[in-house]
Design a protein around this motif. Structure first.
Motif, PDB file in Angstrom:
ATOM      1  N   MET A   1       0.842  -1.190   0.000  1.00 53.99           N
ATOM      2  CA  MET A   1       0.000   0.000   0.000  1.00 53.99           C
ATOM      3  C   MET A   1       0.874   1.236   0.000  1.00 53.99           C
ATOM      4  SD  MET A   1      -2.941   1.179   2.757  1.00 53.99           S
ATOM      5  CE  MET A   1      -1.767   1.562   4.055  1.00 53.99           C
ATOM      6  N   MET A   3       1.864   5.225   0.441  1.00 51.69           N
ATOM      7  CA  MET A   3       1.478   6.169   1.472  1.00 51.69           C
ATOM      8  C   MET A   3       0.402   7.132   0.963  1.00 51.69           C
ATOM      9  SD  MET A   3       1.807   7.029   4.591  1.00 51.69           S
ATOM     10  CE  MET A   3       3.322   6.259   5.178  1.00 51.69           C
ATOM     11  N   THR A  81      -5.352   3.038  -3.457  1.00 50.81           N
ATOM     12  CA  THR A  81      -4.999   2.121  -2.372  1.00 50.81           C
ATOM     13  C   THR A  81      -4.133   2.786  -1.298  1.00 50.81           C
ATOM     14  OG1 THR A  81      -3.018   1.335  -3.539  1.00 50.81           O
ATOM     15  CG2 THR A  81      -5.084   0.134  -3.940  1.00 50.81           C
ATOM     16  N   GLY A  82      -3.809   4.052  -1.458  1.00 51.21           N
ATOM     17  CA  GLY A  82      -2.930   4.740  -0.514  1.00 51.21           C
ATOM     18  C   GLY A  82      -3.579   4.982   0.835  1.00 51.21           C
ATOM     19  N   LYS A  83      -2.766   5.207   1.846  1.00 46.88           N
ATOM     20  CA  LYS A  83      -3.287   5.554   3.159  1.00 46.88           C
ATOM     21  C   LYS A  83      -3.959   6.917   3.121  1.00 46.88           C
ATOM     22  CE  LYS A  83      -2.098   5.953   8.067  1.00 46.88           C
ATOM     23  NZ  LYS A  83      -1.046   5.769   9.107  1.00 46.88           N
ATOM     24  N   TYR A  84      -3.408   7.817   2.296  1.00 44.52           N
ATOM     25  CA  TYR A  84      -3.948   9.170   2.181  1.00 44.52           C
ATOM     26  C   TYR A  84      -4.314   9.459   0.728  1.00 44.52           C
ATOM     27  CZ  TYR A  84      -1.811   9.723   6.789  1.00 44.52           C
ATOM     28  OH  TYR A  84      -1.455   9.555   8.101  1.00 44.52           O
ATOM     29  N   GLU A 107       0.810  11.885  10.229  1.00 44.48           N
ATOM     30  CA  GLU A 107       1.248  10.730  11.010  1.00 44.48           C
ATOM     31  C   GLU A 107       1.539  11.113  12.460  1.00 44.48           C
ATOM     32  OE1 GLU A 107       2.221   7.175   9.537  1.00 44.48           O
ATOM     33  OE2 GLU A 107       0.352   8.057   8.796  1.00 44.48           O
ATOM     34  N   GLN A 112      -7.032  13.081  10.423  1.00 44.73           N
ATOM     35  CA  GLN A 112      -7.899  12.639   9.332  1.00 44.73           C
ATOM     36  C   GLN A 112      -7.836  13.614   8.166  1.00 44.73           C
ATOM     37  OE1 GLN A 112     -11.136  12.854  12.101  1.00 44.73           O
ATOM     38  NE2 GLN A 112     -11.578  10.666  11.888  1.00 44.73           N
ATOM     39  N   LEU A 169      -7.284  11.427   4.933  1.00 42.40           N
ATOM     40  CA  LEU A 169      -7.158  10.020   5.297  1.00 42.40           C
ATOM     41  C   LEU A 169      -8.172   9.236   4.467  1.00 42.40           C
ATOM     42  CD1 LEU A 169      -5.837   7.933   7.246  1.00 42.40           C
ATOM     43  CD2 LEU A 169      -7.805   8.331   8.774  1.00 42.40           C
ATOM     44  N   ARG A 170      -7.688   8.346   3.609  1.00 42.29           N
ATOM     45  CA  ARG A 170      -8.582   7.651   2.676  1.00 42.29           C
ATOM     46  C   ARG A 170      -9.635   6.825   3.412  1.00 42.29           C
ATOM     47  NH1 ARG A 170      -8.823   2.722  -0.115  1.00 42.29           N
ATOM     48  NH2 ARG A 170      -6.885   2.008   0.854  1.00 42.29           N
ATOM     49  N   GLU A 171      -9.236   6.167   4.490  1.00 44.31           N
ATOM     50  CA  GLU A 171     -10.186   5.342   5.230  1.00 44.31           C
ATOM     51  C   GLU A 171     -11.376   6.165   5.712  1.00 44.31           C
ATOM     52  OE1 GLU A 171      -9.807   1.981   8.690  1.00 44.31           O
ATOM     53  OE2 GLU A 171      -8.838   3.908   9.080  1.00 44.31           O
TER      54      GLU A 171
END
Length: 216
Positions: A1, A3, A81-84, A107, A112, A169-171
């Motif tokens: 994944m 960043m 697919t990145g974290k951000y 980080e 968020q 924040l992608r999530e």
């Protein structure tokens, strides 16, 4: 994944898109994937993106029928697919430490959302005639109440309207099913949906993004 997932709609920007892509490839943070979404552009913009993709495996070019910037961004978001998430416009450009600094801030504070300052570069033809600074003081908001009390400062400086001075924040975005609405001014409604339930926000006074404004 990776960043960061960088997402860039592309439409009729053959004069500018190369500089924009170069500014991402010159980032000090190298751990990113880069989606260039050719939104049915009638000029050579898509071809220019394809040429860069042949040289750098991080770049993925998506060719689609014209549907507007919201459609282009949403298409890439489904593949990211990145974290951000980071969004930019293909006629602008970014300073080299932008992604690195914003990721470190996110980080360090479990943010968020990260909001940075930016520049408005005004041109008359090929001549830069004015640079306007947009920024707020450094701050970390650890809950929704603290952010809402201070949000007026960001609105006053036009820092909450656009997507390209922010790291998401992608999530958070995906869990809340936030997408760009199919309207002409899609940026602001998107950000309103983001901040509606936001808890942790970091703000940096540093400026990285150069928004191009041209006189007609």
């Amino acid at each position: 994944m990776p960043m960061v997932s960088v997402i860039m709609p592309v439409y009729k920007v053959e004069k500018f898109v190369g500089r924009c892509i170069e500014s991402l490839l010159n980032q000090t943070l190298t751990d990113f994937e880069f989606f260039a979404v050719d939104d049915g552009s009638p000029d050579r913009s898509g071809e220019i993106c394809d040429a860069y993709a042949l040289k750098d495996a991080r770049i993925r070019v998506i060719h689609k029928e014209n549907g507007g910037a919201p459609s282009a961004r949403n298409t890439a978001m489904e593949l990211a697919t990145g974290k951000y998430l980071y969004f930019l416009d293909s006629d602008d450009w970014a300073e080299p430490t932008m992604l690195d600094d914003m990721v470190k801030l996110a980080e360090a504070n479990a943010s968020q959302l990260v909001v940075s300052g930016y520049f408005i570069d005004t041109y008359d033809g090929d001549t830069k005639i004015h640079v306007q600074d947009k920024k707020c003081e450094d701050a970390v908001y650890e809950n929704a109440e603290a952010f809402r009390r201070a949000a007026y400062k960001l609105f006053d400086e036009n820092l909450l309207y656009t997507p390209w001075n922010k790291l998401y924040l992608r999530e958070y975005v995906m869990d809340h099913k936030i997408r760009f609405p199919q309207t002409y001014w899609d940026d602001f409604p998107f950000n309103l949906m983001v901040i509606r339930d936001i808890q942790r926000v970091s703000v940096t006074s540093k400026q990285y993004y150069h928004f191009l404004r041209a006189r007609q």
